[in-house]
Design an enzyme around this catalytic site. Structure first.
Site, PDB file in Angstrom:
ATOM      1  N   GLU A   1      42.792  11.693 104.818  1.00  0.00           N
ATOM      2  CA  GLU A   1      41.651  10.465 103.885  1.00  0.00           C
ATOM      3  C   GLU A   1      41.730  11.990 102.745  1.00  0.00           C
ATOM      4  O   GLU A   1      41.801  13.397 103.120  1.00  0.00           O
ATOM      5  CB  GLU A   1      39.788  10.782 104.720  1.00  0.00           C
ATOM      6  CG  GLU A   1      39.065  10.943 103.528  1.00  0.00           C
ATOM      7  CD  GLU A   1      37.899  10.847 104.332  1.00  0.00           C
ATOM      8  OE1 GLU A   1      37.262  11.076 103.749  1.00  0.00           O
ATOM      9  OE2 GLU A   1      37.921  10.089 105.083  1.00  0.00           O
TER      10      GLU A   1
ATOM     11  N   GLU B   1      33.126  14.887  96.270  1.00  0.00           N
ATOM     12  CA  GLU B   1      31.974  14.375  96.834  1.00  0.00           C
ATOM     13  C   GLU B   1      30.995  15.200  98.104  1.00  0.00           C
ATOM     14  O   GLU B   1      30.799  16.295  96.911  1.00  0.00           O
ATOM     15  CB  GLU B   1      32.785  14.492  98.375  1.00  0.00           C
ATOM     16  CG  GLU B   1      31.808  13.603  99.689  1.00  0.00           C
ATOM     17  CD  GLU B   1      32.623  13.641 100.640  1.00  0.00           C
ATOM     18  OE1 GLU B   1      32.507  12.900 101.972  1.00  0.00           O
ATOM     19  OE2 GLU B   1      33.717  15.017 101.259  1.00  0.00           O
TER      20      GLU B   1
END
Length: 541
Positions: free
Chosen positions: A76, A81
């Site tokens: 990932e 974020e």
């Protein structure tokens, strides 16, 4: 539901519900959008151009990221974020074991948060680089009208750049991007990690989650800086998100474009100034390659040779973490006078626990180098760096089968909660040992110099018992079964195994019969008496 609006003449809008009061914190939650590509890519240049992002709002957890199938095995990559009122971006990788990054400040402008990319049950921090600019996320990002995030993924490294609005390179605007002209990236994720072993076939994802294990974590919601508990007056994230829909009118994405580029010549050096990227319009077949690691020559020590490498000791696989003090609750020695002179003895002791005492009870071990003390752990938590310790983490049962590919998802009714790691172990053989798969104890001499591992700040216990000889004996199988039925609530079946081992042949009646010598063990005194009474009643001693 009005949460998406797309046209050729204006930016794309992807928002969240900001009208509905959720009647219960146990309900499904506030509606929002997660959208992903149907195609997957291995390697490339991924560029997102945003005018606005959902960050900077208590309860929100937005991300612009990529994800491979069968997480965490194919990786990932979190490009952008954050959560709640955080005012900086964190670019992060998540993988299975054996992947670390160097975080060299000479190759990037960001700050290293953590270098171990591996996911473990209960520990999903990943390896992250923090952008020090307040315009990189949240309120600061939206105040300047957004900007561009670019992620370059090659076999050698994964790098992330952030360009605020007004500072965007012209080659990006002209759709002919050339990363070699952009200067240092915010994040350069490169180190001991073999990229192509951990990152394959990624989809591009954009979403805005609420609360969850990040924004909703108690420690995050009640953080000492930018505390949402203080800011909102709500004690939990779920309660606030459910009751205050209007707060999320600004939790939306405004997107000019998300483009994927790939090398004109895939065999070219991606760092070359003459390397050209083109837009990835044509479908390509994604595949997962396998790189076979070379078989290492056994050495005399696990650290530093096998740092962040999966090794096998006895029948168990461990990830070695040199200079790390893993968290977790201590379970004590495998048996009362287990000798420790090295880190290798610690690892072997964890295997002993799981082989002879109680399956899976030892999840890892920490070795304090200065005084040769072992701390065998029942469960494993964080991985703080500490040069005075070395650690080993058991991985053979450590991975829930979670995947983003519906064809590979495990039914929730499955009785198998964990699957074995797919990492090929590198075999460690102790010097001079004929085998690393068996344990045998013929005789022992407990010494006062042996130090049992205890929680930091606690005290140690020295075993000064008289010399004993242990010989083989046959113990009635039905008696063993009957005593095992008295397993304590905390699962400490291992103490019964130790009691059998030392008292089964009744070599030293005083040692085995003196109950005061057993009170140091972590289980109830009444259980000890019960075990002894069973021996006397059923075994005649």
């Amino acid at each position: 539901m009005g949460m998406i609006n797309a046209s050729d003449s204006s930016p794309i809008y992807i928002g969240s519900d900001y009208n509905t009061v959720i009647g219960s914190t146990q309900a499904a939650g506030r509606p929002s959008v997660r959208i992903s590509t149907q195609r997957s890519w291995t390697h490339g240049l991924f560029i997102g151009d945003f005018n606005h992002a959902p960050g900077g709002v208590c309860g929100s957890w937005p991300a612009f990221w990529t994800l491979g199938p069968n997480w965490p095995y194919n990786g990932e990559i979190d490009i952008m974020e954050g959560a709640n009122l955080v005012n900086y971006n964190a670019a992060t990788l998540h993988t299975n074991p054996n992947c670390t990054i160097a975080g060299d400040s000479r190759t990037m402008t960001g700050q290293l948060n953590n270098n171990n990319c591996a996911y473990y049950p209960g520990y999903n921090v990943g390896c992250g680089i923090r952008d020090t600019r307040s315009t990189s996320y949240g309120a600061g990002f939206n105040a300047i009208g957004g900007g561009i995030y670019a992620m370059q993924w090659t076999s050698d490294y994964i790098s992330v750049w952030f360009f605020p609005k007004g500072s965007i390179p012209s080659d990006i605007t002209n759709k002919a991007p050339n990363p070699s002209s952009w200067g240092l990236p915010m994040a350069n994720m490169q180190g001991s990690c073999v990229i192509d072993q951990h990152f394959q076939a990624h989809k591009v994802i954009l979403n805005n989650a609420f609360c969850g294990e990040y924004a909703g974590a108690t420690s995050v919601w009640n953080s000492t800086t930018n505390s949402c508990a203080t800011y909102t007056g709500y004690s939990t994230c779920n309660a606030y998100v459910a009751a205050q829909p209007a707060a999320f009118q600004q939790s939306y994405w405004s997107i000019n474009s998300i483009r994927v580029y790939q090398l004109v010549d895939p065999s070219a050096n991606a760092s070359s100034t003459s390397t050209a990227y083109i837009a990835s319009h044509q479908p390509t077949q994604s595949s997962t390659s396998t790189i076979s690691p070379q078989t290492p020559v056994p050495t005399t020590s696990l650290c530093p040779t096998y740092n962040f490498t999966v090794v096998q000791s006895s029948n168990f696989k461990y990830e070695i973490e040199c200079g790390v003090n893993i968290g977790g609750s201590d379970i004590g020695r495998p048996y009362p006078s287990y000798q420790v002179t090295s880190f290798e003895d610690c690892v072997a002791g964890c295997s002993y626990w799981n082989t002879y005492n109680s399956t899976n009870i030892c999840g890892g071990v920490t070795y304090q180098v200065s005084n040769k003390a072992c701390y065998w752990k029942r469960n494993i938590g964080s991985t703080p760096a500490d040069p005075s310790f070395n650690s080993a983490r058991l991985i053979y049962y450590a991975y829930p089968q979670v995947t983003d590919d519906p064809r590979q998802q495990t039914s929730s009714s499955s009785s198998t909660s964990y699957v074995a790691t797919s990492v090929t172990p590198q075999y460690y053989v102790a010097p001079g040992a004929a085998t690393s798969t068996s344990f045998s104890l013929i005789s022992e001499t407990p010494t006062s110099s042996f130090t049992d591992g205890v929680p930091l700040g606690g005290s140690t216990t020295d075993d000064t018992s008289p010399t004993m000889s242990i010989v083989s004996t046959t113990i009635n199988a039905s008696l063993i079964a009957r005593i095992i039925d008295f397993k304590p609530a905390d699962g400490a079946i291992h103490e019964f195994a130790a009691f059998f081992f030392f008292c089964g042949s009744n070599i030293d009646k005083n040692y085995c019969g003196d109950i005061n010598k057993w009170t140091a063990f972590p289980f109830e005194l009444s259980i000890v008496k019960l075990v002894i009474s069973f021996f006397k009643a059923n075994h005649g001693r």
